[in-house]
Scaffold this motif. Structure first.
Motif, PDB file in Angstrom:
ATOM      1  N   LYS A  76       0.828  -1.214   0.000  1.00 56.46           N
ATOM      2  CA  LYS A  76       0.000   0.000   0.000  1.00 56.46           C
ATOM      3  C   LYS A  76       0.863   1.265   0.000  1.00 56.46           C
ATOM      4  CE  LYS A  76      -3.537   2.105   2.978  1.00 56.46           C
ATOM      5  NZ  LYS A  76      -4.309   1.863   4.203  1.00 56.46           N
ATOM      6  N   ASP A  77       1.961   1.241   0.756  1.00 55.89           N
ATOM      7  CA  ASP A  77       2.819   2.420   0.857  1.00 55.89           C
ATOM      8  C   ASP A  77       3.492   2.774  -0.462  1.00 55.89           C
ATOM      9  OD1 ASP A  77       2.226   2.740   3.562  1.00 55.89           O
ATOM     10  OD2 ASP A  77       3.852   1.418   4.174  1.00 55.89           O
ATOM     11  N   ILE A  78       3.672   1.813  -1.320  1.00 51.46           N
ATOM     12  CA  ILE A  78       4.280   2.072  -2.629  1.00 51.46           C
ATOM     13  C   ILE A  78       3.197   2.414  -3.648  1.00 51.46           C
ATOM     14  CG2 ILE A  78       5.578   1.060  -4.551  1.00 51.46           C
ATOM     15  CD1 ILE A  78       7.077  -0.603  -2.398  1.00 51.46           C
ATOM     16  N   LEU A  79       2.119   1.650  -3.660  1.00 51.05           N
ATOM     17  CA  LEU A  79       1.091   1.806  -4.686  1.00 51.05           C
ATOM     18  C   LEU A  79       0.252   3.074  -4.532  1.00 51.05           C
ATOM     19  CD1 LEU A  79      -0.234   0.547  -7.178  1.00 51.05           C
ATOM     20  CD2 LEU A  79      -1.763  -0.684  -5.637  1.00 51.05           C
ATOM     21  N   CYS A  80      -0.060   3.448  -3.312  1.00 49.50           N
ATOM     22  CA  CYS A  80      -1.014   4.534  -3.085  1.00 49.50           C
ATOM     23  C   CYS A  80      -0.337   5.883  -2.864  1.00 49.50           C
ATOM     24  CB  CYS A  80      -1.878   4.223  -1.874  1.00 49.50           C
ATOM     25  SG  CYS A  80      -2.994   2.843  -2.123  1.00 49.50           S
ATOM     26  N   ASP A  81      -0.756   6.858  -3.644  1.00 54.93           N
ATOM     27  CA  ASP A  81      -0.398   8.246  -3.362  1.00 54.93           C
ATOM     28  C   ASP A  81      -1.521   8.825  -2.496  1.00 54.93           C
ATOM     29  OD1 ASP A  81      -2.498   8.568  -5.169  1.00 54.93           O
ATOM     30  OD2 ASP A  81      -1.357   9.769  -6.589  1.00 54.93           O
ATOM     31  N   ASP A  82      -1.475  10.119  -2.227  1.00 55.49           N
ATOM     32  CA  ASP A  82      -2.491  10.735  -1.373  1.00 55.49           C
ATOM     33  C   ASP A  82      -3.905  10.545  -1.925  1.00 55.49           C
ATOM     34  OD1 ASP A  82      -0.591  11.601   0.452  1.00 55.49           O
ATOM     35  OD2 ASP A  82      -0.376  13.565  -0.491  1.00 55.49           O
ATOM     36  N   TYR A  83      -4.037  10.625  -3.238  1.00 59.50           N
ATOM     37  CA  TYR A  83      -5.355  10.457  -3.855  1.00 59.50           C
ATOM     38  C   TYR A  83      -5.920   9.068  -3.568  1.00 59.50           C
ATOM     39  CZ  TYR A  83      -8.846   9.544  -7.481  1.00 59.50           C
ATOM     40  OH  TYR A  83      -9.980   9.162  -8.151  1.00 59.50           O
ATOM     41  N   TYR A  84      -5.148   8.022  -3.817  1.00 61.67           N
ATOM     42  CA  TYR A  84      -5.670   6.669  -3.614  1.00 61.67           C
ATOM     43  C   TYR A  84      -5.867   6.346  -2.140  1.00 61.67           C
ATOM     44  CZ  TYR A  84      -5.557   5.848  -8.553  1.00 61.67           C
ATOM     45  OH  TYR A  84      -5.821   5.931  -9.897  1.00 61.67           O
ATOM     46  N   LEU A  85      -5.060   6.931  -1.264  1.00 62.79           N
ATOM     47  CA  LEU A  85      -5.312   6.764   0.166  1.00 62.79           C
ATOM     48  C   LEU A  85      -6.652   7.404   0.545  1.00 62.79           C
ATOM     49  CD1 LEU A  85      -1.753   7.444   1.616  1.00 62.79           C
ATOM     50  CD2 LEU A  85      -2.933   5.234   1.486  1.00 62.79           C
ATOM     51  N   ILE A 127     -14.458   9.546  -6.152  1.00 60.26           N
ATOM     52  CA  ILE A 127     -14.195  10.964  -6.368  1.00 60.26           C
ATOM     53  C   ILE A 127     -13.115  11.131  -7.443  1.00 60.26           C
ATOM     54  CG2 ILE A 127     -12.444  11.104  -4.552  1.00 60.26           C
ATOM     55  CD1 ILE A 127     -13.616  13.898  -3.877  1.00 60.26           C
ATOM     56  N   SER A 128     -13.225  12.173  -8.225  1.00 60.67           N
ATOM     57  CA  SER A 128     -12.216  12.432  -9.258  1.00 60.67           C
ATOM     58  C   SER A 128     -10.970  13.030  -8.613  1.00 60.67           C
ATOM     59  CB  SER A 128     -12.763  13.411 -10.301  1.00 60.67           C
ATOM     60  OG  SER A 128     -12.905  14.704  -9.737  1.00 60.67           O
ATOM     61  N   ARG A 129      -9.850  12.856  -9.272  1.00 58.91           N
ATOM     62  CA  ARG A 129      -8.593  13.409  -8.755  1.00 58.91           C
ATOM     63  C   ARG A 129      -8.678  14.938  -8.684  1.00 58.91           C
ATOM     64  NH1 ARG A 129      -3.306  11.825  -7.765  1.00 58.91           N
ATOM     65  NH2 ARG A 129      -3.669   9.726  -8.531  1.00 58.91           N
ATOM     66  N   LYS A 130      -9.288  15.544  -9.682  1.00 57.13           N
ATOM     67  CA  LYS A 130      -9.401  17.009  -9.718  1.00 57.13           C
ATOM     68  C   LYS A 130     -10.154  17.522  -8.488  1.00 57.13           C
ATOM     69  CE  LYS A 130     -11.628  20.641 -12.388  1.00 57.13           C
ATOM     70  NZ  LYS A 130     -12.597  20.892 -13.438  1.00 57.13           N
ATOM     71  N   CYS A 131     -11.277  16.901  -8.174  1.00 58.41           N
ATOM     72  CA  CYS A 131     -12.056  17.317  -7.007  1.00 58.41           C
ATOM     73  C   CYS A 131     -11.330  16.979  -5.711  1.00 58.41           C
ATOM     74  CB  CYS A 131     -13.442  16.691  -7.040  1.00 58.41           C
ATOM     75  SG  CYS A 131     -14.454  17.350  -8.381  1.00 58.41           S
ATOM     76  N   PHE A 132     -10.658  15.857  -5.685  1.00 59.65           N
ATOM     77  CA  PHE A 132      -9.859  15.496  -4.515  1.00 59.65           C
ATOM     78  C   PHE A 132      -8.831  16.582  -4.220  1.00 59.65           C
ATOM     79  CE2 PHE A 132      -5.536  14.065  -3.615  1.00 59.65           C
ATOM     80  CZ  PHE A 132      -5.667  13.790  -2.263  1.00 59.65           C
ATOM     81  N   GLU A 133      -8.164  17.069  -5.257  1.00 57.21           N
ATOM     82  CA  GLU A 133      -7.115  18.079  -5.053  1.00 57.21           C
ATOM     83  C   GLU A 133      -7.679  19.357  -4.450  1.00 57.21           C
ATOM     84  OE1 GLU A 133      -5.222  18.233  -8.889  1.00 57.21           O
ATOM     85  OE2 GLU A 133      -4.153  16.352  -8.529  1.00 57.21           O
ATOM     86  N   ILE A 134      -8.901  19.706  -4.801  1.00 62.06           N
ATOM     87  CA  ILE A 134      -9.542  20.873  -4.182  1.00 62.06           C
ATOM     88  C   ILE A 134      -9.863  20.571  -2.721  1.00 62.06           C
ATOM     89  CG2 ILE A 134     -11.566  22.388  -4.230  1.00 62.06           C
ATOM     90  CD1 ILE A 134     -11.640  21.836  -7.332  1.00 62.06           C
ATOM     91  N   LEU A 135     -10.427  19.393  -2.478  1.00 61.34           N
ATOM     92  CA  LEU A 135     -10.779  18.995  -1.113  1.00 61.34           C
ATOM     93  C   LEU A 135      -9.550  18.862  -0.214  1.00 61.34           C
ATOM     94  CD1 LEU A 135     -13.541  16.299  -1.674  1.00 61.34           C
ATOM     95  CD2 LEU A 135     -13.837  18.589  -0.723  1.00 61.34           C
ATOM     96  N   TRP A 136      -8.470  18.380  -0.786  1.00 56.34           N
ATOM     97  CA  TRP A 136      -7.235  18.158  -0.028  1.00 56.34           C
ATOM     98  C   TRP A 136      -6.772  19.454   0.627  1.00 56.34           C
ATOM     99  CZ3 TRP A 136      -4.927  14.097   1.811  1.00 56.34           C
ATOM    100  CH2 TRP A 136      -3.581  14.138   2.149  1.00 56.34           C
ATOM    101  N   LYS A 137      -6.985  20.563  -0.065  1.00 52.75           N
ATOM    102  CA  LYS A 137      -6.585  21.873   0.476  1.00 52.75           C
ATOM    103  C   LYS A 137      -7.488  22.300   1.636  1.00 52.75           C
ATOM    104  CE  LYS A 137      -4.774  23.202  -3.975  1.00 52.75           C
ATOM    105  NZ  LYS A 137      -5.060  23.943  -5.208  1.00 52.75           N
ATOM    106  N   LEU A 138      -8.699  21.754   1.688  1.00 52.58           N
ATOM    107  CA  LEU A 138      -9.653  22.117   2.739  1.00 52.58           C
ATOM    108  C   LEU A 138      -9.450  21.319   4.019  1.00 52.58           C
ATOM    109  CD1 LEU A 138     -12.954  22.250   0.635  1.00 52.58           C
ATOM    110  CD2 LEU A 138     -11.515  24.184   1.326  1.00 52.58           C
ATOM    111  N   GLU A 139      -8.845  20.152   3.914  1.00 54.22           N
ATOM    112  CA  GLU A 139      -8.696  19.274   5.083  1.00 54.22           C
ATOM    113  C   GLU A 139      -7.799  19.881   6.131  1.00 54.22           C
ATOM    114  OE1 GLU A 139      -9.313  14.725   4.745  1.00 54.22           O
ATOM    115  OE2 GLU A 139      -7.711  15.294   3.419  1.00 54.22           O
TER     116      GLU A 139
END
Length: 139
Positions: A76-85, A127-139
């Motif tokens: 998991k630590d290799i395969l997943c970036d922040d989006y997939y996590l 969720i799409s990566r594009k929307c995730f990237e917006i949400l990531w900034k809100l967390e």
């Protein structure tokens, strides 16, 4: 002890492989297992052509069910970036954001219909990566 040495050797052998995108991370994670594409595809029940397309970079996204299958075998630590996590726990991650901003306001903030956000929150869709990237900034 022999297994640990073999594992450490594999990690060292592939340590300098890039992991900048899904294709590179998947290939590295697979190679660390010592499996071929055919072996991995058979083991998790997907076609080798799909696996090959992802590793070659022709597909830049995998869906959650495929990700879950891959994670039964791959690191998991290799395969997943922040989006997939995030995708793995999107229902849990979206709940506090919806509670904080409200469904409609949060949907407006990321530029989607509230029904899409509701589907993501329930886990019906990924969720799409594009929307995730917006949400990531809100967390």
């Amino acid at each position: 002890m022999v297994v640990q040495i073999a594992t450490n050797w594999k990690l060292l052998q592939f340590a300098d492989m890039p992991c900048n995108n899904l294709a590179q991370r998947l290939k590295k994670a697979r190679m660390l297992t010592g499996m071929s594409q055919v072996e991995l595809a058979n083991k998790i029940g997907i076609s080798r052509s799909v696996l090959n397309e992802v590793e070659a970079g022709y597909r830049d996204k995998i869906l959650r069910p495929t990700l879950l299958k891959l994670l039964t075998v791959l690191d998991k630590d290799i395969l997943c970036d922040d989006y997939y996590l995030f995708v793995l726990e999107q229902e849990k991650k979206l709940k506090p954001l919806v509670e904080k901003y409200g469904l409609r306001k949060l949907a407006r903030m990321i530029g989607v219909d509230p029904s899409s956000l509701d589907h993501w929150k329930r886990g019906d869709y990924q969720i799409s990566r594009k929307c995730f990237e917006i949400l990531w900034k809100l967390e």
